[in-house]
Design an enzyme around this catalytic site. Structure first.
Site, PDB file in Angstrom:
ATOM      1  N   LYS A 115      -4.614  -0.943  -0.916  1.00 24.42           N
ATOM      2  CA  LYS A 115      -3.908   0.281  -0.534  1.00 24.42           C
ATOM      3  C   LYS A 115      -2.403   0.016  -0.425  1.00 24.42           C
ATOM      4  O   LYS A 115      -1.591   0.708  -1.037  1.00 24.42           O
ATOM      5  CB  LYS A 115      -4.446   0.813   0.805  1.00 24.42           C
ATOM      6  N   ASP A 133      -6.867   5.350   1.060  1.00 22.58           N
ATOM      7  CA  ASP A 133      -7.140   5.051   2.466  1.00 22.58           C
ATOM      8  C   ASP A 133      -8.342   5.903   2.911  1.00 22.58           C
ATOM      9  O   ASP A 133      -9.011   6.507   2.075  1.00 22.58           O
ATOM     10  CB  ASP A 133      -5.899   5.341   3.325  1.00 22.58           C
TER      11      ASP A 133
END
Ligand code: SF4
Length: 206
Positions: A115, A133
């Protein structure tokens, strides 16, 4: 326009997020600071930290304890301070003081996952990358864009169906969409502009 493009464009246009405008090192460190905290806390902590330390070389020399007060507002400040100093040292020792511009090397930095790496690739290096996320993972599954158990699978599946120019903007806009409309527990489907294309919503109505 495909169904996927229509849905993602609607969300991106609903909550447009500016691209970060600073150097790659600051973008990387502020992304680490942003974990599990609100944007305003990240911004304050980031500003204080970079008022004291300007680059990887300076932070590599720091004692993590020296960072505590500067980044306290971002939460989990002890772990974040340790991680930031370790990241700075790795960048100095292995990458000549420069943040790597590719996924493989970014993932070699301590505590940097896909991420964070994808956020850096998009904002710092203008490369197409989808940062997934919990918000992006949850919303993509609810909408029926993907069927996945893990964020990494979501990323792979989204890359196959979302037009490349929407990869980078998708994260910031979907996070905001997840905070305001598609909430984790009680999504506000009655005000959602993509409800007509949402599998979760359509199933609930049946
Ligand atoms: Fe989320 Fe409801 Fe919108 Fe579907 S209709 S995306 S579940 S808020």
């Amino acid at each position: 326009m495909s169904r996927v493009e229509k849905i993602v464009s609607t969300i991106v246009n609903l909550f447009p997020r500016e691209k970060f405008s600073s150097d790659p090192f600051r973008i990387l460190i502020c992304t680490i600071l942003s974990q599990r905290t609100r944007d305003e806390n990240t911004e304050k902590a980031c500003a204080k930290l970079f008022a004291r330390y300007s680059d990887a070389y300076e932070l590599a020399e720091a004692d993590p304890e020296d960072l505590y007060e500067l980044i306290r507002e971002s939460g989990m400040y002890r772990q974040k301070a340790e991680r930031i100093v370790r990241v700075a040292r790795t960048i100095v020792e292995r990458f000549g003081g420069k943040v790597p511009d590719n996924l493989e090397e970014l993932l070699q930095l301590p505590g940097v996952g896909r991420k964070t790496a994808n956020i850096v690739l998009y904002h710092a290096f203008n490369q197409p990358a989808i940062a997934v996320d919990t918000h992006v993972h949850r919303i993509s599954n609810r909408l029926g864009l993907v069927k996945s158990k893990k964020p990494e699978e979501t990323e792979q599946q989204l890359m196959k169906i979302v037009p490349k120019d929407l990869w980078g903007p998708l994260n910031g806009s979907m996070v905001e969409f997840g905070r305001r409309i598609c909430l984790p527990i009680k999504p506000k489907c009655e005000v959602c502009p993509v409800s007509g294309d949402c599998e979760y919503f359509l199933q609930k109505r049946r």
